[in-house]
Design an enzyme around this catalytic site. Sequence first.
Site, PDB file in Angstrom:
ATOM      1  N   ASP A  72      40.484  47.355  41.306  1.00  0.00           N
ATOM      2  CA  ASP A  72      41.837  47.094  41.210  1.00  0.00           C
ATOM      3  C   ASP A  72      42.640  48.323  42.020  1.00  0.00           C
ATOM      4  OD1 ASP A  72      41.398  44.934  39.739  1.00  0.00           O
ATOM      5  OD2 ASP A  72      42.819  45.416  38.284  1.00  0.00           O
ATOM      6  N   TYR A  82      30.955  46.105  28.879  1.00  0.00           N
ATOM      7  CA  TYR A  82      31.670  44.859  28.669  1.00  0.00           C
ATOM      8  C   TYR A  82      30.966  43.949  27.319  1.00  0.00           C
ATOM      9  CZ  TYR A  82      35.150  44.657  32.217  1.00  0.00           C
ATOM     10  OH  TYR A  82      36.332  45.132  32.711  1.00  0.00           O
TER      11      TYR A  82
END
Length: 369
Positions: A260, A146
């Site tokens: 997810d 990230y």
Amino acid sequence: MSSTESPRATVSSDERLRIGVMHGDGIGPEIVPAAVAVADAAAARSGFGIDWRELPFGAAAIDTHGTPIPDQTLDALSGMDLWVLGPHDSAAYPGGFAADLTPGGVIRKQFDLFANLRPSRALPGVAATAPGIDILIARENSEGLYADRNMAVGSGEFMPTPDIALSVGVITRAATERIAHEACRAARGRSRHVTIVHKANVLRLTTGLFRDVCREVAAEYPDVRVDDFHVDAMAAMLVRRPADFDVVVTENLFGDILSDLAGELAGSLGIAASVNCSSRQAMAQAAHGAAPDIAGQGIANPVAIIGSTAMLLRWYAGRTGRSDVLEAAGRIDAAVAATLGARVSTRDLGGTATTAVFTEKVLANIADS
Ligand code: ATP
């Protein structure tokens, strides 16, 4: 009323919890107040009170304070243990704000909320692709691939020419150790099984270090069973045999993607709760975004943020030993399960209830608990 009802204690000030609350963008102002009302009701039934402190945040704060994350909000958060964060739609922010680190990212980075804990469990009344799933993903939240949070100064992504883009991935022993301990401790309260997810056959040094340090830490928990998978195999395994997994520990990007997937396997991302925490502070934040396509219509599903708030209370109870707070968290989860089990749900889950109707039903179930 059930026989397990707590006596209505007089709440003294030192029993009250202080929780910061940031409504956020899109559906945030619709779902966050629902979570506040539900937590208030559960706390009252368990004999304590909550002082909520609303803090400017998101698009509304750009209007009032000229920035989505004002200093006064950060100052207030530094003095509190617990916060509820609504979703933000930072890509839609005006001016240069859309290109900045997201306001949620600013908070996670500033307070070093290194662990993102994301449970996925099928709920009654919700059609799940994987009805047997009951896992907790412990996602390292402070580094990995990230680019917005893996550098002290500058971004981990850069372009030497318009046709070449590079990204720096960061894995450190220190950050891996703390998320591995978090995962192993969580496993002790569950089925005592931790699965380490990496890609050490290709990202040998970075995710190889992650795997090796997780194994070292797990050796300190001999009562916890440990195995490991490459992230691609893990994606397949979660679909093929979801019931075989308990706690999954992984780096930032893999954790974001797998959670997810797991949320959808459990029924819907709209019910996926999460907390971000350090050893000192915790923040409830639903896994979904601001859903601008349905904002303002009163139809958003508040289950994820309500569940995240229950996780927040459970985290606090674990840290302080407060059985009343633990009980309130249990009341919230039970009331949501009873509501969904009675086939009351919002449109995203195939029901017809508005946010307000769904929340009223949860409150009624808490009153009956
Ligand atoms: P982000 O990148 O911030 O996570 P996103 O654009 O990927 O955001 P969401 O904002 O989560 O995605 O929305 C994805 C879809 O899911 C949209 O159609 C949205 O309406 C729906 N959705 C998300 N959250 C909810 C909710 N709580 N209730 C109902 N529908 C939701």
